[in-house]
Design a protein around this motif. Structure first.
Motif, PDB file in Angstrom:
ATOM      1  N   ALA A 164       1.022  -1.373  -0.125  1.00 47.18           N
ATOM      2  CA  ALA A 164       0.098  -0.118   0.035  1.00 47.18           C
ATOM      3  C   ALA A 164       0.839   0.953  -0.359  1.00 47.18           C
ATOM      4  N   VAL A 165       0.465   1.804  -0.846  1.00 49.81           N
ATOM      5  CA  VAL A 165       1.665   3.589  -0.980  1.00 49.81           C
ATOM      6  C   VAL A 165       0.525   4.525  -0.725  1.00 49.81           C
ATOM      7  N   ASP A 166       0.518   5.842  -0.347  1.00 49.02           N
ATOM      8  CA  ASP A 166      -0.011   7.061  -0.121  1.00 49.02           C
ATOM      9  C   ASP A 166      -0.158   7.696  -1.685  1.00 49.02           C
ATOM     10  N   ALA A 167      -1.078   8.689  -1.164  1.00 46.81           N
ATOM     11  CA  ALA A 167      -0.846   9.567  -2.789  1.00 46.81           C
ATOM     12  C   ALA A 167       0.811   9.915  -3.389  1.00 46.81           C
ATOM     13  N   SER A 168       1.241   9.938  -3.022  1.00 43.46           N
ATOM     14  CA  SER A 168       2.817  10.916  -2.974  1.00 43.46           C
ATOM     15  C   SER A 168       3.366   9.129  -3.798  1.00 43.46           C
ATOM     16  N   GLY A 169       3.008   8.221  -3.739  1.00 40.34           N
ATOM     17  CA  GLY A 169       3.388   6.742  -3.910  1.00 40.34           C
ATOM     18  C   GLY A 169       4.658   5.928  -2.416  1.00 40.34           C
ATOM     19  N   ARG A 170       4.995   7.204  -1.565  1.00 38.68           N
ATOM     20  CA  ARG A 170       5.549   6.722  -0.840  1.00 38.68           C
ATOM     21  C   ARG A 170       4.638   5.257   0.496  1.00 38.68           C
ATOM     22  N   ILE A 171       5.856   3.917   0.449  1.00 35.13           N
ATOM     23  CA  ILE A 171       5.340   2.954   0.742  1.00 35.13           C
ATOM     24  C   ILE A 171       4.687   2.880   2.303  1.00 35.13           C
ATOM     25  N   GLN A 172       3.626   2.325   2.184  1.00 35.01           N
ATOM     26  CA  GLN A 172       3.202   2.677   3.557  1.00 35.01           C
ATOM     27  C   GLN A 172       2.352   1.392   4.817  1.00 35.01           C
ATOM     28  N   ALA A 173       2.460  -0.039   4.066  1.00 35.83           N
ATOM     29  CA  ALA A 173       2.230  -1.407   4.437  1.00 35.83           C
ATOM     30  C   ALA A 173       3.389  -2.013   3.088  1.00 35.83           C
ATOM     31  N   LEU A 174       3.691  -2.757   3.983  1.00 36.79           N
ATOM     32  CA  LEU A 174       4.205  -4.497   2.695  1.00 36.79           C
ATOM     33  C   LEU A 174       4.299  -5.394   3.211  1.00 36.79           C
TER      34      LEU A 174
END
Length: 627
Positions: free
Chosen positions: A201-211
């Motif tokens: 999952a990534v946020d609106a800027s494409g940064r990873i929030q969960a793997l």
């Protein structure tokens, strides 16, 4: 902090049993260090504090801080209490803490100095200055009251017990909600950790929030330290930038990653405020292949063996020729077929023959006897069930016969015995062409050709209220009535000869012998109420009995053996007479039973119907037929 601590100590007993509470006799940095240490050990969920100390803790601790707020009424009440002690009263507070107070004091011409402070040192200086001006009572927070009492002034706490209690209530509620949210996060993390499918999952800027761990396994990476990095830095092939730009889902694209073929789904996450991020799912192509094979294997295991074609409907009598002709014609279309006829006439042979002659012949043929299962079991067999749908349900659920027969044919034998509740569900499946498993919420589309069969008179059952009229109309689209042996007498002897040889082969009897012509008269004279099935049973008895007999039996010997082995055939009446007598006997027996039940019920027809399990219309019809 002594005064505010005493106030908390007096109020806390009211909340006994609702949580664990601890008073920290310190402020600012010392209190913050103690709270953060307890938070790391999981010993604190929320903090209640007041004044400057509360503002400081909000900025320096890792748990929520509920700050005791001052309302105008409490300020007025505290000033009133202070004026009763001495007219020399002053009010101290942080800048902007008492916005309505100046208007109040001017309106009522009250001469009460109001001072503000910035930090603890400034607060102490203000208290000392007010003492020098002749002030005798200080109204303010716990810190100010403590300062005032330390230099010989009186202090009145501006916080009421009700306000402190309300803040403790807020802290308890915050803790409760945090526990709920924490449980949800733990549950979600456990779900993600146990998925074979990779999820990122990534946020609106494409940064990873969960793997989840499956992503680590599929990509050969470690998730630790990945939070906050852009996903395309980890694997350019998995970039979600296009999905974040367009907001459109991208399904089932195939990539080769770390030497593995994977199926990738890119899903945008939208909220009321717009696009909040995106989710990527990864699944090994091999797992999809294995699932597909498993489904096909299961369908084959569930599929009923198709052994017959339309040519297996043996006979030259016109009724049989008509059945074969209709079977071939109906095989060209997908319309529902209703096969009627007495038990043992070969209704399933015809159903299999239609399936084999149709475009669906390479797909499953599934047969189910609607009279062979209790209602609850028949429902789960037909429609399947979800995991946990009922006690004893197979883990992972089970597809129903409708799903197993997808693209093929579902043969509903003895459909006239289907319970009323399931008739409604069957009707809906026939109308909607989709099935909802027991315990499920999502309908599954099915492409199934229905062939139904019954030995009952469904039209009469509809008239009697024992079968749904709308379901009857849905089933009775293409109709075939199987002829009885009484209606195709010319086929009885050649059919018996053919069956006799096949029975000997199936039993492994050697040498194979033809059926003696001496048995023909007895076979032709019998009414055969059980039709072909009864004929097969009688011939099997003869085959087993004659296996060790000499092959050159006389006609008289053969007739005697037939009489011994199948006494029902001996002296058989003409077919028409025997058939009529059997029906009359059945009706008389049925009516006699009904009259006996009526007598036990004192003539009460409703009570008798309840005992017999029939409708009043059926009871009346059966009594009328027996006259």
């Amino acid at each position: 902090m002594a005064r505010i601590s005493r106030s908390f100590a007096q109020i806390l007993p009211r909340f006994a049993g609702r949580g664990e509470f601890k008073l920290i006799e310190a402020g600012f940095e010392t209190a913050a260090n103690a709270i953060n240490q307890a938070a790391r050990q999981g010993q604190v969920d929320a903090v209640v504090a007041a004044g400057l100390n509360g503002a400081y803790l909000r900025r320096h601790v890792s748990v929520p801080v509920v700050q005791v707020k001052i309302i105008g009424f409490e300020v007025m009440n505290a000033l009133s209490t202070a004026r009763r002690i001495s007219p020399r009263v002053a009010l101290l507070g942080q800048a902007g803490q008492y916005p309505e107070l100046e208007t109040f004091l001017n309106t009522f011409s009250l001469d009460i100095p109001v001072r503000t402070y910035q930090d603890p040192d400034d607060a102490l200086a203000q208290v000392q200055a007010l003492k020098g001006e002749g002030i005798e009572v200080i109204v303010g927070s716990g810190l100010l009251v403590d300062y005032a009492e330390r230099i010989g002034l009186m202090g009145v706490l501006v916080y009421s017990p009700a306000t402190i209690g309300a803040c403790i209530e807020d802290a308890i509620e915050i803790t409760r909600l945090q526990r709920i949210e924490s449980g949800r996060r733990e549950y979600l993390n456990a779900v993600l950790a146990n998925l074979d499918e990779g999820v990122a999952a990534v946020d609106a800027s494409g940064r990873i929030q969960a793997l989840n761990p499956a992503v680590e396994r599929l990509l050969g990476i470690r998730a630790s330290g990945m939070a906050g990095r852009r996903l395309e830095e980890v694997s350019p092939a998995l970039s979600l930038d296009e999905v974040l730009r367009s907001g459109k889902r991208e399904a089932e694209s195939v990539h080769r990653l770390a030497g593995k073929m994977v199926v990738v789904n890119r899903i945008p996450l939208a909220t009321g405020a717009g696009l909040s991020g995106a989710v990527l799912t990864l699944q090994e192509a091999g797992a999809i292949h294995r699932a597909d094979r498993n489904l096909r294997t299961r369908a084959r295991m569930r599929a009923h063996a198709v052994r017959y074609t339309l040519d297996d409907l043996f006979g030259t009598a016109p009724p049989v020729e008509k059945v074969r002709m209709l079977g071939r014609r109906y095989a060209r279309v997908d319309s529902t077929v209703l096969i009627g006829g007495e038990s043992g006439t070969g209704k399933e042979v015809l159903a299999q023959g239609i399936h084999q002659a149709s475009a669906r012949h390479s797909f499953p043929f599934i047969a189910v006897n609607c009279a062979a299962f209790p209602e609850s079991l028949l429902e789960s067999e037909l429609f399947g069930y979800e995991d946990g749908a009922f006690s004893g349900a197979r883990r992972g659920g089970k597809p129903g016969l409708f799903e197993s027969a997808h693209n093929g044919t579902l043969f509903l034998d003895e459909v006239g015995d289907m319970p009323a509740a399931l008739q409604i569900r069957l009707l809906r499946v026939l109308q909607e062409r989709q099935v909802t498993p027991v315990g499920g919420s999502e309908a599954v589309p099915v492409n199934v050709r229905i062939i139904a069969a019954t030995h009952r008179d469904l039209a009469a059952m509809v008239a009697a209220g024992d079968f749904r009229q709308d379901l009857f109309f849905r089933l009775n689209i293409l109709r075939i009535d199987m002829p009885t042996l009484r209606e195709r007498r010319q086929d009885i002897w050649p059919l018996a000869q053919r069956l006799y040889l096949r029975i000997q082969e199936n039993l492994g009897l050697q040498p194979l012998r033809p059926l003696s012509p001496a048995a023909q008269a007895a076979l032709m004279a019998y009414a055969w109420p059980g039709n072909i099935r009864e004929l097969e049973n009688v011939l099997e008895r003869l085959a087993v009995y004659l296996v060790e007999m000499p092959g050159d039996l006389s006609g008289a010997q053969m007739r005697r053996i037939v009489g011994d082995v199948a006494p029902e055939l001996a002296g058989g009446a003409p077919v028409e007479t025997r058939a009529e007598s059997l029906a009359d006997t059945s009706r008389r027996h049925d009516a006699a039973h009904i009259r006996a039940v009526l007598a036990r019920c004192g003539g009460n027809r409703q009570e008798a119907c309840a005992m017999l399990g029939i409708s009043p219309t059926t009871l009346w019809r059966r009594l009328r037929q027996s006259r």
